[in-house]
Design an enzyme around this catalytic site. Structure first.
Site, PDB file in Angstrom:
ATOM      1  N   ASP A 241       0.869  -1.182   0.000  1.00  0.00           N
ATOM      2  CA  ASP A 241       0.000   0.000   0.000  1.00  0.00           C
ATOM      3  C   ASP A 241       0.902   1.227   0.000  1.00  0.00           C
ATOM      4  OD1 ASP A 241      -2.291   1.835   0.587  1.00  0.00           O
ATOM      5  OD2 ASP A 241      -3.345  -0.040   0.961  1.00  0.00           O
ATOM      6  N   HIS A 264       2.177   1.825  -3.138  1.00  0.00           N
ATOM      7  CA  HIS A 264       1.251   2.749  -3.778  1.00  0.00           C
ATOM      8  C   HIS A 264       1.769   4.180  -3.761  1.00  0.00           C
ATOM      9  CE1 HIS A 264      -2.451  -0.116  -3.209  1.00  0.00           C
ATOM     10  NE2 HIS A 264      -1.454  -0.654  -3.886  1.00  0.00           N
TER      11      HIS A 264
END
Length: 421
Positions: A241, A264
């Site tokens: 993430d 991310h």
């Protein structure tokens, strides 16, 4: 006491509940000198640190014996010390948790991890594995490892990319702390967030390593909420993430010389998910390196949000390799609908270089209600090297910039066509 009872009531295991209750109650008592004040081993000379080894309180480093009580009993000794004291986790594999290190404490506290601390697969009455709270002047140092054993729960946690979900526990949470230094530790395969800083002030994080597979869900590297005066430097974050996400109420945050990827990206947000969020200001990312990330430099806010502001944000001197969505402001984040009312202004993207696998090098999708103001893009040179991941371009083929509801100033050397007027 009421909060402690509620924690115990939620415990799936009565022994775990008792341990948490003991940490909360004794943690406050030792600070007032009610318990353990005369325990042998405390240094008598002011300024001399005292080292308390968890194995002296029964911890066994075989990776199988539950050493939670030893951690908590050792913390009580350290927290009661009238002089700076150290909780030592020596070499070995120590199964423990969940653990709450509660203050206030009498003096500066250091937790030195030389071995590996292993998380149990279940039995968490609270949303964290290790929690430091209400204790000031804390040092957490390595070179040891916190292994969250997230691989045991990722497929079964039921969260994935759901908007509303009870996440598995965070590995390391720091709450209501003044003066925190974290260095030299590693966090591996957290069940959810690796590190969460909330209501913390004056934080230095350096030379840490955070790792989890690219496909691991919700494993943010470091998440900030209401964090003030934070400096994160010289660290490696590779996860599933956001490498770093700066959330609500955070101000004066600097991230420097951090390597991010997979993951991310480096994010401000998401913002506006909850009602009446505090403003965000003074967020600076410098001299960072990004490799194979799903997003690059990102600001994201929810639609249908309460009014707030995000101002004075800079991303400068960034190197990218095969990054998707390298520069993006997304005010349509989430699935709630409606216009975001997070007013974004005074944002700078400067000296961003490398390669991208997305044809839209710059994407600004700002709110119709509060358009982005004062956004500058200067000296951005990214070579499009093809979509190796097989994901389509957002624009359907344009190599350049997309600007919606955004006042953007472009300058310097740019490797892409500008937004249409």
């Amino acid at each position: 006491m009421a909060s402690a009872r509620s924690l115990v009531a939620k415990a799936n295991n009565t022994n775990v509940g008792s341990l948490i209750l003991m940490a909360l109650v004794f943690g406050s008592c030792v600070a007032n000198g009610e318990f353990l004040g005369g325990r042998r081993g405390l240094a008598a000379v002011a300024g001399n640190p005292t080292v308390f080894d968890i194995t002296k309180n029964g911890a066994v480093g075989n990776g199988a014996t539950d050493s939670s009580k030893a951690f908590l009993n050792t913390w009580l000794q350290v927290c009661a010390s009238p002089v700076p004291a150290t909780l030592l986790v020596p070499k070995g594999d120590f199964l423990a948790g969940p653990v709450i290190f509660a203050g206030p404490c009498k003096s500066k506290v250091t937790v030195e991890v030389q071995g590996t601390i292993i998380a149990p697969p279940s039995g968490y009455p609270t949303p964290e594995w290790f929690l430091f709270e209400h204790v000031d002047n804390v040092v957490l140092t390595g070179p040891g490892t916190f292994h969250g054993k997230g691989e045991a729960v990722w497929k079964a946690d039921g969260c994935g990319k759901k908007v509303d979900c009870n996440l598995p526990p965070t590995s390391l949470k720091f709450r209501n702390i003044l003066n925190l230094d974290i260095s030299g530790i590693s966090s591996v395969n957290a069940k959810a967030f690796h590190m969460f800083l909330v209501k913390t002030t004056n934080v230095n994080v350096q030379n840490i390593k955070i790792t989890a597979p690219a496909e691991s869900p919700n494993t943010d590297g470091i998440h900030l909420s209401n964090a003030v005066n934070v400096h994160i430097v010289d660290s490696l974050i590779a996860t599933g993430d956001d490498c770093i996400s700066v959330g609500r109420g955070s101000t004066n945050v600097t991230v420097e010389r951090v390597t991010c990827g997979p993951g991310h990206g480096l994010s401000v947000g998401s913002l506006g998910k909850y009602p009446n969020e505090e403003n965000v200001a003074g967020i600076h990312f410098k001299k960072c390196t990004m490799k194979d990330t799903d997003n690059g430099l990102r600001i994201k806010s929810w639609g249908g949000s309460s009014p707030s502001t995000a101002v004075d944000i800079t991303f400068e001197d960034i190197m990218m390799t095969n990054v998707k969505n390298p520069i993006i402001i997304d005010q349509n984040y989430g699935s709630r609908g409606g216009d975001s009312k997070v007013a974004i202004s005074n944002v700078l993207f400067k000296n961003v270089r490398g390669t991208t696998i997305t044809k839209d090098e710059v994407q600004f999708m700002c709110s119709k209600s509060v358009p982005c103001k004062g956004v500058s893009v200067v000296d951005v040179e990214l070579n499009f090297v093809g979509d190796k991941g097989g994901h389509p371009s957002s624009s359907g083929g344009l190599v350049g910039a997309l600007c919606t509801n955004a006042n953007v100033i472009f300058g310097g050397k740019l490797s892409f066509p500008l937004c249409p007027k």
